[in-house]
Design an enzyme around this catalytic site. Structure first.
Site, PDB file in Angstrom:
ATOM      1  N   TYR A 100      54.576  50.034  42.585  1.00  0.00           N
ATOM      2  CA  TYR A 100      55.400  49.039  41.899  1.00  0.00           C
ATOM      3  C   TYR A 100      56.893  49.287  42.081  1.00  0.00           C
ATOM      4  O   TYR A 100      57.696  48.378  41.898  1.00  0.00           O
ATOM      5  CB  TYR A 100      55.073  49.008  40.400  1.00  0.00           C
ATOM      6  CG  TYR A 100      53.692  48.502  40.078  1.00  0.00           C
ATOM      7  CD1 TYR A 100      52.911  47.848  41.029  1.00  0.00           C
ATOM      8  CD2 TYR A 100      53.144  48.673  38.811  1.00  0.00           C
ATOM      9  CE1 TYR A 100      51.650  47.382  40.739  1.00  0.00           C
ATOM     10  CE2 TYR A 100      51.874  48.202  38.505  1.00  0.00           C
ATOM     11  CZ  TYR A 100      51.129  47.567  39.475  1.00  0.00           C
ATOM     12  OH  TYR A 100      49.870  47.106  39.173  1.00  0.00           O
ATOM     13  N   ASP A 108      47.070  50.661  35.864  1.00  0.00           N
ATOM     14  CA  ASP A 108      47.236  49.289  35.389  1.00  0.00           C
ATOM     15  C   ASP A 108      45.879  48.587  35.343  1.00  0.00           C
ATOM     16  O   ASP A 108      45.497  47.965  34.338  1.00  0.00           O
ATOM     17  CB  ASP A 108      48.199  48.561  36.328  1.00  0.00           C
ATOM     18  CG  ASP A 108      48.648  47.209  35.793  1.00  0.00           C
ATOM     19  OD1 ASP A 108      48.198  46.805  34.714  1.00  0.00           O
ATOM     20  OD2 ASP A 108      49.467  46.554  36.478  1.00  0.00           O
ATOM     21  N   ASP A 164      43.605  47.689  31.758  1.00  0.00           N
ATOM     22  CA  ASP A 164      43.272  46.311  31.406  1.00  0.00           C
ATOM     23  C   ASP A 164      41.759  46.089  31.367  1.00  0.00           C
ATOM     24  O   ASP A 164      41.260  45.327  30.534  1.00  0.00           O
ATOM     25  CB  ASP A 164      43.926  45.338  32.383  1.00  0.00           C
ATOM     26  CG  ASP A 164      45.384  45.081  32.047  1.00  0.00           C
ATOM     27  OD1 ASP A 164      45.911  45.770  31.155  1.00  0.00           O
ATOM     28  OD2 ASP A 164      46.011  44.213  32.673  1.00  0.00           O
ATOM     29  N   ASP A 222      37.469  52.882  42.067  1.00  0.00           N
ATOM     30  CA  ASP A 222      36.452  51.838  41.951  1.00  0.00           C
ATOM     31  C   ASP A 222      35.218  52.345  41.215  1.00  0.00           C
ATOM     32  O   ASP A 222      34.636  51.627  40.388  1.00  0.00           O
ATOM     33  CB  ASP A 222      36.084  51.271  43.322  1.00  0.00           C
ATOM     34  CG  ASP A 222      35.853  52.343  44.383  1.00  0.00           C
ATOM     35  OD1 ASP A 222      36.092  53.537  44.109  1.00  0.00           O
ATOM     36  OD2 ASP A 222      35.439  51.978  45.503  1.00  0.00           O
ATOM     37  N   LYS A 253      42.188  57.167  45.011  1.00  0.00           N
ATOM     38  CA  LYS A 253      41.487  56.726  46.224  1.00  0.00           C
ATOM     39  C   LYS A 253      41.815  57.702  47.347  1.00  0.00           C
ATOM     40  O   LYS A 253      42.319  57.339  48.410  1.00  0.00           O
ATOM     41  CB  LYS A 253      41.887  55.301  46.591  1.00  0.00           C
ATOM     42  CG  LYS A 253      41.298  54.245  45.669  1.00  0.00           C
ATOM     43  CD  LYS A 253      39.771  54.148  45.765  1.00  0.00           C
ATOM     44  CE  LYS A 253      39.338  53.516  47.080  1.00  0.00           C
ATOM     45  NZ  LYS A 253      37.849  53.395  47.149  1.00  0.00           N
TER      46      LYS A 253
END
Length: 370
Positions: free
Chosen positions: A146, A253, A257, A229, A196
């Site tokens: 970001y 993030d 959520d 994941d 990851k």
């Protein structure tokens, strides 16, 4: 009380932000007599509300105030009129919240997620799946994709190319790791790190540094690694297995959520963003509900104020060092949630003010016994 006040900067922002912030301040006022210092509150504009008046999402003067106060209470930001403005300069120019996170170095975003008995019916899960869920998501908040450079959309020989850069240093990872381990050490003693590392170099370094910090400082806390994941899959299948989840800015993030669905409503989820410890033992801190500005219901008086109220509870725990009062507020919230006066997001018809008044009334009850 000491003569030195606790300085709070209040930034209600946009949409339902002012409504839920008013409710949160009512709770803070209700418990204020139990604190050992007075509270000095300053109100300023932020987000679209600030842009409409000053042409920027956060004034430099307000940013300077943010550096000087003990904590910030933030409402929400954003709306149709401001979200898609073509403003150069990246997220810090387009978002007051992003600017505050970056300039105050609020590197750790902490989001508690738990199941609430009444709200279980509002979740997509079977009750037995989420009944025991009680976890924290620690998201690295000031680096990663970001904020990385270079970034932008470029024209290369007539072909548009968009670039975002995922970048982390050892120090940025280490301090986030320490925060996660320290929080887990006071809870169930388990950290799950999501990355990851199988396809991203930043993930390789992330995993290496979590291992190194764990081995040298926090070996008594359990550490496990999951690919992001796989972590998301387990989160929706077995949320009760998690204690503290730590991840970089992007994956944190997404995970936080996704975890929100466990509670049944975004209106129940508070958060804290914390900076590094200063020489005097304090740290910059911003507290806010996880939900957005919800412009579709703004001004209707039906927004759920509980996330903002629980954000005040986090402030009491982390900035006032009053975990006892924070726990009592959570108990008041749970008692009110067990009744019938709840907001529409939870299946009721109560107003924002109704819920806030009921929580304050419950607080007044136990405050009278202190």
């Amino acid at each position: 009380m000491t003569s030195d006040p606790f300085r709070l900067l209040c930034l209600p922002g946009d949409g339902i932000g002012p409504e839920v912030t008013q409710a949160a301040l009512a709770v803070l006022e209700a418990v204020a007599p139990a604190l050992d210092r007075p509270i000095d509150i300053t109100h300023e504009l932020a987000g679209g509300a600030c842009y409409e008046v000053h042409g920027v999402f956060l004034r430099n003067e307000t940013a300077q105030q943010a550096h000087e106060v003990d904590a910030i209470l933030f409402g929400a930001e954003g709306g149709v009129g401001w979200d898609n403005l073509d403003i150069p300069g990246g997220p810090t120019a387009r978002s007051s919240l992003s600017r505050l996170r970056k300039e105050l170095d609020l590197f750790a975003n902490i989001r508690p997620v738990r199941s609430w008995p009444l709200a279980i019916a509002q979740t997509p899960f079977r009750p037995e799946v989420v009944a025991e869920a009680d976890l924290l998501v620690v998201r690295e908040n000031t680096s990663g994709i970001y904020f990385g450079e270079p970034r932008g959309i470029f024209d290369r020989e007539g072909e548009a190319r968009a670039i975002d850069t995922q970048s982390y240093t050892r120090a940025e990872i280490d301090r986030c790791a320490h925060m996660a381990f320290a929080l887990a050490d006071k809870r169930k003693g388990k950290v799950t790190s999501a990355d990851k590392a199988n396809v991203m170099e930043s993930g390789v370094l992330w995993r290496e540094r979590l291992e190194a910090v764990h081995k040298e400082y926090w070996a008594h806390v359990t550490l496990e690694h999951l690919y992001a994941d796989a972590c998301l899959f387990d989160l929706v299948c077995h949320p009760g297995r998690f204690d503290v989840i730590v991840a970089d800015n992007l994956f944190g993030d997404l995970i936080s959520d996704c975890a929100a669905a466990i509670s049944g409503s975004l209106g129940l989820l508070p958060s804290a963003s914390l900076g590094p410890l200063k020489a005097d033992g304090r740290r910059a801190a911003l507290f806010e509900p996880v939900h957005g500005s919800a412009p579709d219901i703004a001004g209707r008086g039906i927004a759920n104020p509980i996330a903002a109220i629980l954000s005040v509870a986090m402030m009491l725990q982390l900035s006032f060092q009053r975990s006892d009062l924070a726990a009592k507020i959570e108990n008041s919230v749970e008692r009110v949630l067990s009744g019938t006066r709840i907001t529409p997001d939870l299946g009721g018809d109560a107003s924002t003010l109704d819920v806030a008044d009921n929580i304050v009334a419950d607080i007044d009850g136990w405050m009278s016994t202190l």
